[in-house]
Design a protein around this motif. Structure first.
Motif, PDB file in Angstrom:
ATOM      1  N   THR A 439      -4.838  53.196  77.901  1.00 35.42           N
ATOM      2  CA  THR A 439      -6.243  52.973  77.615  1.00 35.42           C
ATOM      3  C   THR A 439      -6.312  52.843  75.866  1.00 35.42           C
ATOM      4  O   THR A 439      -5.747  53.594  75.336  1.00 35.42           O
ATOM      5  N   TYR A 456     -13.680  52.111  75.102  1.00 35.30           N
ATOM      6  CA  TYR A 456     -12.257  52.688  76.005  1.00 35.30           C
ATOM      7  C   TYR A 456     -11.924  51.169  76.912  1.00 35.30           C
ATOM      8  O   TYR A 456     -12.785  50.863  77.797  1.00 35.30           O
ATOM      9  N   LYS A 458      -9.409  49.736  79.318  1.00 35.34           N
ATOM     10  CA  LYS A 458      -8.198  49.555  80.193  1.00 35.34           C
ATOM     11  C   LYS A 458      -7.061  48.459  79.801  1.00 35.34           C
ATOM     12  O   LYS A 458      -7.304  47.361  80.007  1.00 35.34           O
ATOM     13  N   VAL A 466     -15.721  50.255  78.749  1.00 36.04           N
ATOM     14  CA  VAL A 466     -16.659  51.247  78.869  1.00 36.04           C
ATOM     15  C   VAL A 466     -17.079  51.694  77.370  1.00 36.04           C
ATOM     16  O   VAL A 466     -16.077  51.897  76.664  1.00 36.04           O
ATOM     17  N   ALA A 474     -18.179  58.638  75.981  1.00 38.49           N
ATOM     18  CA  ALA A 474     -17.426  57.387  76.497  1.00 38.49           C
ATOM     19  C   ALA A 474     -16.296  57.778  77.349  1.00 38.49           C
ATOM     20  O   ALA A 474     -16.030  57.255  78.353  1.00 38.49           O
ATOM     21  N   TYR A 478     -15.978  56.495  81.275  1.00 36.10           N
ATOM     22  CA  TYR A 478     -14.696  55.886  81.605  1.00 36.10           C
ATOM     23  C   TYR A 478     -13.868  56.267  82.672  1.00 36.10           C
ATOM     24  O   TYR A 478     -13.512  55.609  83.643  1.00 36.10           O
ATOM     25  N   ARG A 479     -13.824  57.595  82.869  1.00 37.76           N
ATOM     26  CA  ARG A 479     -13.351  58.369  83.817  1.00 37.76           C
ATOM     27  C   ARG A 479     -13.994  58.092  85.188  1.00 37.76           C
ATOM     28  O   ARG A 479     -13.362  57.815  86.313  1.00 37.76           O
TER      29      ARG A 479
END
Length: 572
Positions: A439, A456, A458, A466, A474, A478-479
């Motif tokens: 990330t 964030y 990917k 995100v 954030a 994101y998670r």
């Protein structure tokens, strides 16, 4: 002054030999020749001393050879002119041979040193302490704290300059990141804003510190007067002070300050001796000069043996050079121009000389840089390097198990395109391991360098982005997005050890997202919020209070967990 005098004397060796030869061969005008030689020597010595004082050339074989040839050529012209000798006559033939020899030597010397420099590239590459790892394991977000971008920190410190006494004399110097008492901070010295400011002020007032991990932190001014600085002139200039003590070492980058346990600032400067008859660096024998800015006392250490309070005894400029040599000259200079087999180009997204300083869990500083292909229009990362800021050891993670991830340039461009109307820009991209997913974490700054958000991204999916106002916000968002992503079914399971959990459902909430349904629940006597995507367990949408479940979850550090697989009694 010792270094300047030594360098000046060394540039006159060839001229003195030629002057003696002139005197011996020109017997009919010996007195005139001696006077001409002396007058030329004095004039050239003064001019050369001034040039050496200004430019401070390092005492190396190429530098001294070229300087000797220049001084000898100009000195020979002076001897011809002052002795009224007519060149290229029968009487002046022996002297003409010498002057012609100087020109021939100059013609030979320049390409010779160029060729020697090319041949020494392999030696410089070999001198790098390096190792390569097959798996490009991204940095862990807990081991490597997310830091504030230098632009944002500098902006805040600039606004606090009014607390400095006689602030009209000063500007803010180079920011340097350092760990002090387990806190990562930026340190910035107060520097003179010009010659007349130096002439009036004589010494600077101190330095600023500001947290590199807390976006809301405010700068603190520490009063600590410094007489010898980067912005001082004459004998009080740090570069000239180091040159005077060690004129045979090449200085890498600008000196920067680091602070010891008592809060006293010191200037540190990376030095090296070149390889053979070149100016190419020997990176296995890097040194650091440590200068007391009050007394000008200079101490020299191997970089790994520098005082413990110094985190960056290797400069960011030297780390950038290491990346370039490591990436370009893996199979020599010719391959870097034509075949380019295995050539890697360091990206220029770093915060200091194209590298970004980070800290590991032991508090050691490293320089991070991602590497990309020399081919144009390719924005995938080949891997990344970490360079230990004290030992110079370079570790290259080649990315073979994470093929197809974007590079830092691509990550910045994603942020830049997100806010075109506001002209917000991405800064300081660093690759992290977020639950097993490479990330990119990017600071989003406004045109004035003020922090606005975290992004964030990917690394394997440019559309997976995100944003959050804080790092924690954030990260949590994101998670949750990762948990909902159908293409991410097994990613978090590979990232960390999963825990087996069982219990009775106490509360459950189901929300509809664009990618499916998101199930969040609590189990009895457990305050952890468990999150599960319906794409991983379609039957989970029928969860209700009182159901007994067994599942595997990736336990996060914020009181939440991502469920990877679940069994619901009565629904299997």
């Amino acid at each position: 002054m010792t270094g300047i005098l030594t360098t000046t004397i060394l540039t006159f060796i060839l001229y003195i030999i030629i002057a003696v030869y002139f005197i011996l061969k020109n017997q009919q005008q010996r007195k005139t020749t001696i006077k001409a030689a002396g007058l030329t020597l004095i004039s050239l010595f003064i001019i050369t001393a001034i040039i050496v004082y200004i430019f401070m050339p390092t005492i190396t074989i190429p530098n001294m050879t070229i300087a000797n040839l220049i001084v000898a050529f100009i000195g020979t012209l002076g001897l011809y002119g002052l002795t009224m000798s007519k060149p290229f006559t029968k009487a002046s033939r022996p002297i003409d041979i010498v002057s012609s020899g100087i020109i021939v030597l100059a013609i030979i010397a320049v390409p010779t040193f160029f060729i020697l420099g090319i041949s020494a590239l392999d030696n410089s590459y070999d001198s790098i302490k390096k190792q390569e790892m097959e798996e490009a394991k991204p940095l862990d977000k807990d081991a490597t704290p997310i830091v504030v971008s230098p632009e944002s920190a500098r902006n805040k410190v600039q606004k606090a300059m009014s607390v400095v006494p006689n602030t009209q004399f000063y500007d803010l110097g180079k920011l340097q990141v350092q760990m002090i008492n387990d806190d990562i901070v930026f340190i910035a010295p107060v520097e003179f804003s010009g010659f007349w400011r130096y002439f009036r002020g004589k010494e600077t007032e101190g330095y600023f510190t500001i947290s590199a991990t807390d976006i809301n932190a405010q700068p603190k001014f520490i009063e600590s007067k410094m007489k010898y600085t980067n912005s001082s002139y004459f004998q009080h200039n740090i570069q000239r002070t180091i040159y005077g003590a060690y004129p045979n070492y090449i200085q890498s980058g600008n000196a920067q300050i680091e602070v010891d346990e008592e809060g006293k600032p010191w200037y540190v400067q990376t030095l090296y001796k070149p390889i053979g008859f070149t100016n190419k660096p020997n990176m296995s024998k890097l040194h650091v000069a440590v200068v007391d800015p009050v007394t000008s006392e200079v101490s020299l250490y191997m970089t790994a043996d520098a005082p413990e309070f110094i985190d960056g005894s290797i400069s960011s400029e030297m780390a950038s050079d290491q990346n370039e040599y490591f990436g370009k000259y893996v199979h020599g200079w010719l391959n870097s121009i034509f075949g380019k087999r295995d050539v890697k180009i360091p990206n220029e997204s770093g915060t200091e000389s194209n590298v970004t300083p980070i800290f590991d869990e032991q508090g050691n500083m490293h320089y991070f840089t991602d590497m990309s292909s020399p081919k144009e229009n390719i924005d995938s990362a080949l891997g990344y390097t970490l360079i230990n800021a004290r030992t110079g050891e370079l570790v290259y993670y080649n990315g073979e198990k994470n093929n197809g991830i974007m590079d830092s340039k691509g990550a910045r461009e994603i942020v830049d395109k997100e806010f075109p109307e506001k002209n917000w820009k991405g800064s300081m991209p660093i690759l992290y391991n977020i639950d097993g997913n490479p990330t990119w974490v990017v600071n989003v700054l406004d045109p004035n360098g003020l922090f606005k958000q975290y992004a964030y991204i990917k690394a394997a999916d440019s559309d997976f982005v995100v944003f959050g106002d804080t790092a924690r916000q954030a990260l949590d968002a994101y998670r949750i997005a990762l948990a909902q992503d159908p293409s991410n079914v097994e990613a978090t399971g590979e990232a960390a050890g999963l825990e087996n959990v069982s219990g009775e459902i106490e509360r459950v909430v189901i929300t509809t997202q664009t990618t499916g349904q998101l199930i969040q629940f609590l189990i009895t006597d457990d305050t952890t919020i468990y999150t599960l995507s319906s794409t991983k367990a379609p039957l989970a949408v029928f969860l209700q209070q009182g159901d007994h479940v067994q599942f595997e979850a990736n336990m996060l550090d914020n009181g939440t967990a991502i469920v990877e697989a679940i069994e619901i009694d009565g629904l299997q």
